[in-house]
Design an enzyme around this catalytic site. Structure first.
Site, PDB file in Angstrom:
ATOM      1  N   ALA B  14      63.573  87.810  44.139  1.00  0.00           N
ATOM      2  CA  ALA B  14      64.238  87.137  45.275  1.00  0.00           C
ATOM      3  C   ALA B  14      64.770  88.141  46.282  1.00  0.00           C
ATOM      4  O   ALA B  14      65.009  89.305  45.965  1.00  0.00           O
ATOM      5  CB  ALA B  14      65.412  86.303  44.742  1.00  0.00           C
ATOM      6  N   VAL B  15      64.943  87.632  47.514  1.00  0.00           N
ATOM      7  CA  VAL B  15      65.591  88.414  48.571  1.00  0.00           C
ATOM      8  C   VAL B  15      66.883  87.680  48.895  1.00  0.00           C
ATOM      9  O   VAL B  15      66.881  86.445  48.988  1.00  0.00           O
ATOM     10  CB  VAL B  15      64.714  88.469  49.839  1.00  0.00           C
ATOM     11  CG1 VAL B  15      65.387  89.311  50.917  1.00  0.00           C
ATOM     12  CG2 VAL B  15      63.347  89.029  49.479  1.00  0.00           C
ATOM     13  N   ASP B 124      73.230  87.859  30.125  1.00  0.00           N
ATOM     14  CA  ASP B 124      73.138  89.080  30.936  1.00  0.00           C
ATOM     15  C   ASP B 124      74.487  89.413  31.570  1.00  0.00           C
ATOM     16  O   ASP B 124      74.567  89.726  32.766  1.00  0.00           O
ATOM     17  CB  ASP B 124      72.057  88.951  32.016  1.00  0.00           C
ATOM     18  CG  ASP B 124      71.672  90.332  32.573  1.00  0.00           C
ATOM     19  OD1 ASP B 124      71.073  90.406  33.669  1.00  0.00           O
ATOM     20  OD2 ASP B 124      72.033  91.341  31.920  1.00  0.00           O
TER      21      ASP B 124
END
Lengths: 48, 298, 302
Positions: B14-15, B124
């Site tokens: 993703a950006v 995470d």
């Protein structure tokens, strides 16, 4: 959680052959598998 | 309704842009999911982010404001969170106190507890996934590795959590782990906040075990039944657990309860490791100093 | 549960559900009628051609759409069972498919083209990842046709991928019944009930019960079908407002239940009725409707 839960976990009253089998397996014990977590999960889903 | 004004980050899938929600003028972040890169259609990380963020509305979990398609790209509109704990830990010009740390830990554990009571594993947790809002609120973010707690017999992959924050059961390759893995990560983050350097920085997966057990002792069947049944167990160097004195020396600023709190989260045996509720209800949060009001934290 | 996307986006009253379907159908009919109008205007058709169009290229009614959707939802179940997918993934596949055609008409998207895509996305959403190529091979499909509508499916699902199915509640009630009815229920028998109920729940997911009731209510409804006396006894002991003290007369229970037993029982019985009147659509019926649908989309072929 606001309202009192609609269930209590009575581990010694449950006869769950499926779980009993898993919880005696080495790899489950070593992984940190806990039947009370499973009971918590399925009873929460039943009374949500 | 949403603008993309400035590109602030680029990941594998993703950006991320900064932008504005036109109708309210609210600052937002737009995570544009690259779709072409993933040959199997929609990227799994994007699917997980969407799946789990849709279910959680909590002050300490990043808010998914909206989702839209544009030019064949999936766009997640998230609340704007200007910084994260990794930036703060690294920036030595920022001085913070035990009360600040306590506030961050309280907010982090509330967010993690909300995930766990929704039976979602984050998988995470690390300082740069704990974002900080403009008014100092910690938000658990990046659910690209999250998953629902599986059916009991299902196998899970142990290749999750960024190495330095990976629980020992994962290092051993466990396939039936629980939410205890997230608590371990929070414990390591707590240590890092106090030390201001990474606590267990393994160079690679094998070294990670070495570093972990040298610092906290090698687990034995006595305190962790069946730990010796893991394949990678018998190649281990056996280290004794640190004495309280050694821990106190290592974490000079920590109170007795803070050390107990940390040891509860860094308990080797996942069955005995503290749950999010045990952490939240611990003495550490009840003793002085009280957690700093988030808006007053530097 | 009220925070869940399932409750917020996918719970309806019967009336609301009806309105939604009629609206979806109406929008599609308008498009079809406009296209047919243009087709007639652009082609100088003979009277018998016009007559053929008017009799055979007729847009589907909501009922006909529903039949086609039910027919293909059954196919989704069969195909995902055939792929040996876990029960919850089969359930998610069915749910994705039926939701897609709550938001879209079969006159816009041929249900045949969504069957594999819903199973594929369900696998991904349930962390049961299969690469699109190996999936295409197993499903005897192509990666293009599987991926073609993945985005559209996700959008139609309003990006909600976490579904609470009635299976975990079944496990929960299986345990809680052992607690409330301790010593009064044979465990082997309970095991049989469990297996039979689990299968029946998948059938229930092919009905509108999933939009009208919560997962635990569906579970209790299917359990009621399996053994009404047992479940009624369990619920009375669990939720009745008064207890029987040890010499048998009724006393008001201290702790007020947040569940009203009579309401719960009536809801479960309604749910049971919805589940039990699942219509199976014959292949013949489906074929006729599909033909009509085809001619609407392809008047030239007609």
């Amino acid at each position: 959680d606001i309202e009192p839960r609609r269930f209590t976990i009575e581990e010694e009253l449950y006869d769950d052959p499926f779980l009993k089998d898993l919880q005696n397996k080495k790899e489950f014990i070593a992984s940190g598998f806990r039947t009370d977590y499973v009971y918590e999960r399925v009873l929460t889903e039943a009374f949500m | 309704e949403y603008t993309k004004e400035k590109k602030v980050g680029e990941g594998t899938y993703a950006v991320v842009y900064l932008g504005t929600k036109q109708s309210t003028g609210r600052q937002i972040a737009v995570k544009e999911i690259k779709t072409s890169e993933f040959k199997d259609g929609l990227d799994m990380s994007a699917i997980r982010e969407v799946k789990y963020l849709q279910e959680m509305q909590h002050d300490n979990v990043i808010e998914l404001i909206d989702i839209f398609m544009a030019y064949d790209n999936l766009n997640l509109v998230l609340e704007f969170l200007p910084t994260d704990l990794e930036v703060i830990i690294k920036d030595k010009s920022i001085l913070f106190t035990p009360a600040d740390i306590k506030s961050w830990m309280l907010m982090t554990l509330r967010g993690v507890h909300h995930c766990h009571r929704n039976f979602i594993l984050h998988r995470d947790l690390k300082p740069n996934n704990l974002l900080v809002s403009p008014d100092g609120i910690i938000k658990v973010a990046d659910f690209g590795l999250a998953r629902a707690i599986p059916a009991p017999h299902e196998n899970l992959t142990s290749n999750v959590v960024t190495r330095w924050y990976r629980a020992p059961e994962l290092l051993f390759g466990a396939r039936h782990y629980t939410s205890a893995i997230d608590i371990w990560s929070v414990g390591v983050i707590f240590a890092e906040l106090m030390l201001r350097i990474p606590y267990l920085p393994g160079q690679n997966d094998v070294d990670q075990m070495e570093v972990t057990f040298r610092a906290l002792g090698t687990p034995t069947d006595k305190d962790w039944p069946e730990v010796s049944s893991f394949n990678s167990y018998n190649k281990l160097q056996i280290y004794p657990p640190p004495s309280t004195f050694e821990l106190r020396k290592r974490f000079i600023a920590a109170s007795e309860n803070a050390l107990k709190f940390m040891s509860g989260m860094l308990t080797m045996n996942p069955v005995k490791r503290w749950s999010a509720i045990e952490c939240l209800e611990s003495e550490y949060f009840q003793e002085m100093p009280p957690p700093t009001n988030p808006s007053e934290i530097p | 549960y009220r925070h869940s996307s399932q409750y917020r986006f996918w719970s309806f009253s019967k009336e609301h559900l009806r309105e939604k379907r009629d609206m979806t159908n109406k929008l599609a009919v308008e498009t079809i009628e406009k296209d047919l109008f243009d087709f007639k205007a652009l082609n100088d058709l003979t009277p018998e051609e016009l007559n053929a169009l008017d009799t055979k290229a007729v847009p589907l009614t909501t009922e006909e759409e529903l039949k086609l959707i039910d027919f293909y939802a059954k196919k989704v179940q069969v195909i995902s069972q055939h792929l040996n997918l876990p029960t919850e993934i089969i359930a998610t596949s069915i749910s994705f498919f039926r939701k897609f055609f709550l938001e879209n008409s079969v006159m816009q998207f041929d249900p045949k083209n969504l069957v594999h895509t819903t199973v594929f996305l369900a696998c991904k959403a349930e962390n049961y990842f299969i690469s699109v190529d190996s999936f295409a091979k197993k499903a005897k499909s192509t990666r293009e046709s599987i991926l073609k509508y993945e985005f559209k499916l996700l959008e139609s699902l309003k990006f909600t991928l976490l579904i609470h199915h009635p299976y975990k509640p079944l496990h929960g009630f299986f345990l809680d019944i052992q607690n409330i009815l301790h010593g009064k229920v044979d465990l082997n028998y309970m095991g049989q009930i469990y297996d039979r109920t689990k299968k029946k729940i998948t059938q229930a997911l092919l009905t509108d019960a999933v939009y009208l009731y919560t997962p635990p209510q569906i579970t209790l409804a299917v359990l009621l079908i399996e053994d009404e006396p047992l479940i009624t006894k369990y619920l009375e002991l669990k939720f009745a407002d008064n207890d029987n003290d040890d010499n048998g007369n009724e006393v008001k229970r201290k702790k007020k239940n947040s569940i009203d037993l009579t309401v719960l029982l009536s809801v479960i019985k309604e749910c049971k009725d919805v589940i039990e009147n699942l219509q199976t659509v014959s292949t013949e019926d489906a074929r006729k409707i599909a033909a009509k649908n085809y001619f609407c989309q392809n008047p030239k072929a007609l």
